[in-house]
Each structure stands twice: as C-alpha cells, then as structure tokens.
Design a protein around this motif. Sequence first.
Motif, mmCIF file in Angstrom:
data_model
loop_
_atom_site.group_PDB
_atom_site.id
_atom_site.type_symbol
_atom_site.label_atom_id
_atom_site.label_comp_id
_atom_site.label_asym_id
_atom_site.label_seq_id
_atom_site.Cartn_x
_atom_site.Cartn_y
_atom_site.Cartn_z
ATOM 1 N N ALA A 47 0.840 -1.205 0.000
ATOM 2 C CA ALA A 47 0.000 0.000 0.000
ATOM 3 C C ALA A 47 0.876 1.257 0.000
ATOM 4 O O ALA A 47 0.590 2.219 -0.731
ATOM 5 C CB ALA A 47 -0.935 -0.004 1.204
ATOM 6 N N ALA A 48 1.952 1.248 0.772
ATOM 7 C CA ALA A 48 2.843 2.414 0.832
ATOM 8 C C ALA A 48 3.529 2.629 -0.523
ATOM 9 O O ALA A 48 3.612 3.765 -1.020
ATOM 10 C CB ALA A 48 3.876 2.233 1.936
ATOM 11 N N ALA A 49 4.013 1.555 -1.136
ATOM 12 C CA ALA A 49 4.663 1.675 -2.443
ATOM 13 C C ALA A 49 3.655 2.125 -3.501
ATOM 14 O O ALA A 49 3.980 2.945 -4.376
ATOM 15 C CB ALA A 49 5.292 0.336 -2.837
ATOM 16 N N ALA A 50 2.431 1.616 -3.433
ATOM 17 C CA ALA A 50 1.383 2.017 -4.379
ATOM 18 C C ALA A 50 1.035 3.493 -4.197
ATOM 19 O O ALA A 50 0.772 4.196 -5.172
ATOM 20 C CB ALA A 50 0.143 1.144 -4.196
ATOM 21 N N PHE A 51 1.051 3.956 -2.954
ATOM 22 C CA PHE A 51 0.783 5.370 -2.698
ATOM 23 C C PHE A 51 1.839 6.245 -3.371
ATOM 24 O O PHE A 51 1.515 7.225 -4.040
ATOM 25 C CB PHE A 51 0.740 5.654 -1.192
ATOM 26 C CG PHE A 51 0.530 7.096 -0.876
ATOM 27 C CD1 PHE A 51 -0.726 7.671 -0.997
ATOM 28 C CD2 PHE A 51 1.589 7.902 -0.473
ATOM 29 C CE1 PHE A 51 -0.932 9.010 -0.714
ATOM 30 C CE2 PHE A 51 1.400 9.240 -0.195
ATOM 31 C CZ PHE A 51 0.143 9.803 -0.312
ATOM 32 N N VAL A 52 3.101 5.863 -3.220
ATOM 33 C CA VAL A 52 4.187 6.623 -3.832
ATOM 34 C C VAL A 52 4.063 6.578 -5.358
ATOM 35 O O VAL A 52 4.139 7.614 -6.035
ATOM 36 C CB VAL A 52 5.566 6.103 -3.367
ATOM 37 C CG1 VAL A 52 6.693 6.731 -4.175
ATOM 38 C CG2 VAL A 52 5.754 6.361 -1.881
ATOM 39 N N LEU A 53 3.850 5.389 -5.905
ATOM 40 C CA LEU A 53 3.705 5.250 -7.360
ATOM 41 C C LEU A 53 2.486 6.023 -7.863
ATOM 42 O O LEU A 53 2.561 6.741 -8.860
ATOM 43 C CB LEU A 53 3.590 3.775 -7.740
ATOM 44 C CG LEU A 53 3.436 3.462 -9.225
ATOM 45 C CD1 LEU A 53 4.611 4.005 -10.027
ATOM 46 C CD2 LEU A 53 3.295 1.955 -9.425
ATOM 47 N N GLY A 54 1.370 5.899 -7.159
ATOM 48 C CA GLY A 54 0.157 6.629 -7.543
ATOM 49 C C GLY A 54 0.356 8.136 -7.486
ATOM 50 O O GLY A 54 -0.121 8.872 -8.354
ATOM 51 N N TYR A 55 1.103 8.584 -6.481
ATOM 52 C CA TYR A 55 1.367 10.022 -6.360
ATOM 53 C C TYR A 55 2.235 10.514 -7.514
ATOM 54 O O TYR A 55 1.983 11.580 -8.080
ATOM 55 C CB TYR A 55 2.024 10.328 -5.012
ATOM 56 C CG TYR A 55 2.221 11.799 -4.768
ATOM 57 C CD1 TYR A 55 1.119 12.636 -4.560
ATOM 58 C CD2 TYR A 55 3.484 12.364 -4.772
ATOM 59 C CE1 TYR A 55 1.284 13.999 -4.349
ATOM 60 C CE2 TYR A 55 3.666 13.718 -4.563
ATOM 61 C CZ TYR A 55 2.561 14.531 -4.345
ATOM 62 O OH TYR A 55 2.728 15.876 -4.149
ATOM 63 N N ILE A 57 2.390 9.159 -10.495
ATOM 64 C CA ILE A 57 1.524 9.161 -11.681
ATOM 65 C C ILE A 57 0.567 10.355 -11.639
ATOM 66 O O ILE A 57 0.302 10.989 -12.660
ATOM 67 C CB ILE A 57 0.770 7.822 -11.815
ATOM 68 C CG1 ILE A 57 1.771 6.681 -12.053
ATOM 69 C CG2 ILE A 57 -0.243 7.877 -12.948
ATOM 70 C CD1 ILE A 57 1.158 5.297 -11.961
ATOM 71 N N TYR A 58 0.072 10.689 -10.455
ATOM 72 C CA TYR A 58 -0.787 11.864 -10.286
ATOM 73 C C TYR A 58 -0.032 13.138 -10.688
ATOM 74 O O TYR A 58 -0.585 14.009 -11.377
ATOM 75 C CB TYR A 58 -1.268 11.951 -8.840
ATOM 76 C CG TYR A 58 -1.806 13.298 -8.450
ATOM 77 C CD1 TYR A 58 -3.027 13.754 -8.934
ATOM 78 C CD2 TYR A 58 -1.075 14.135 -7.604
ATOM 79 C CE1 TYR A 58 -3.512 15.002 -8.583
ATOM 80 C CE2 TYR A 58 -1.555 15.382 -7.252
ATOM 81 C CZ TYR A 58 -2.772 15.810 -7.741
ATOM 82 O OH TYR A 58 -3.251 17.051 -7.400
ATOM 83 N N LEU A 62 -1.546 11.856 -15.321
ATOM 84 C CA LEU A 62 -2.234 10.705 -15.898
ATOM 85 C C LEU A 62 -3.317 10.142 -14.985
ATOM 86 O O LEU A 62 -4.228 9.463 -15.447
ATOM 87 C CB LEU A 62 -1.220 9.597 -16.229
ATOM 88 C CG LEU A 62 -0.174 9.963 -17.277
ATOM 89 C CD1 LEU A 62 0.862 8.857 -17.401
ATOM 90 C CD2 LEU A 62 -0.843 10.233 -18.615
ATOM 91 N N PHE A 63 -3.189 10.380 -13.705
ATOM 92 C CA PHE A 63 -4.129 9.917 -12.675
ATOM 93 C C PHE A 63 -4.707 11.145 -12.000
ATOM 94 O O PHE A 63 -4.029 12.169 -11.891
ATOM 95 C CB PHE A 63 -3.341 9.200 -11.575
ATOM 96 C CG PHE A 63 -3.416 7.715 -11.498
ATOM 97 C CD1 PHE A 63 -3.862 6.934 -12.529
ATOM 98 C CD2 PHE A 63 -3.006 7.080 -10.340
ATOM 99 C CE1 PHE A 63 -3.887 5.557 -12.430
ATOM 100 C CE2 PHE A 63 -3.016 5.709 -10.224
ATOM 101 C CZ PHE A 63 -3.456 4.946 -11.267
ATOM 102 N N GLY A 64 -5.894 11.022 -11.479
ATOM 103 C CA GLY A 64 -6.406 12.031 -10.566
ATOM 104 C C GLY A 64 -5.981 11.646 -9.155
ATOM 105 O O GLY A 64 -5.518 10.531 -8.909
#
Length: 139
Positions: A47-55, A57-58, A62-64
């Motif tokens: 979850a922590a790694a996904a948060f960093v990756l998602g951020y 990408i945000y 490309l991501f909201g």
Amino acid sequence: MAASGAALDVVTRKLPNILCAIMLVAGLALAFASSAWTGLGLHFAHAAAAFVLGYVIYLTGLFGAGDAKFYTACAAFFPIADMLGLFVTIIGAGFVLLLAWMVAKRTIRTPKGADDFAKLPYGVAIAAGSIGFALLKLP
C-alpha cells in the motif's frame, strides 16, 4: 468495494476518501487476520509503495488524486510481492478502458460544461484490474 468505487467514478467522477479509507483498513485487517504481523507488514508495504507510485503518476497528470488513493486502497489487499502483477493487470484493464472510451467519445457527445465527464474514469480500470488479479490468484 472496488466495484462500488468504479460505479461512483463513472457516475460522479469522484472516488470518496471514506471509501478509500475503508478499503485500506479492510485490506490491512484481512492481511493481519490471515497472516498476523508478517502479512500486515507485507500488505502495508505494498500500500505504501502504491501510494508513492500513484502520487508520481498523479504528478504527471495521468491519474487524478482519487485514482491514486483508490489504487493505494486496492493494493492493501495484496502483499508487496504482487505489486508488479497488480500494476500490470491494472494497466491492461486501463488499456481496454481507453479503447472503449475512445469509441464512446466518437459516438456520444457530452454537453458543454461537463468537463469532469470528459475525463476517463480510471477508477474503473483500477477496480477491474484489482478484481481480475484477485481472481487470477484464487487456487
């Protein structure tokens, strides 16, 4: 919960913080219930790694922000070893969604002033990819 997020993203173009928080806690609680502290740590790391990756990408646009939080919440249901598999599955679902979106954009006109509805509801791809990946992991 993922399907609910996808539906909300289609209808409102929003992924509520409360839904993401509940999903995150549920994923981590499930990890703890099935594998105690080790499982909790592995799922939390994802979850922590996904948060960093998602951020990241945000930040590229490309991501909201809601998509980044939703991706983080979905990632909490899987250990860190599944990070690449989940990400690739979500990207694959996103590609299919993008193709469908391009066809729909050519045939369906949105009214002027409907800026939010001109955006791709990527929460659908995140949910579909997460659910699909979970089904692939079943014995």
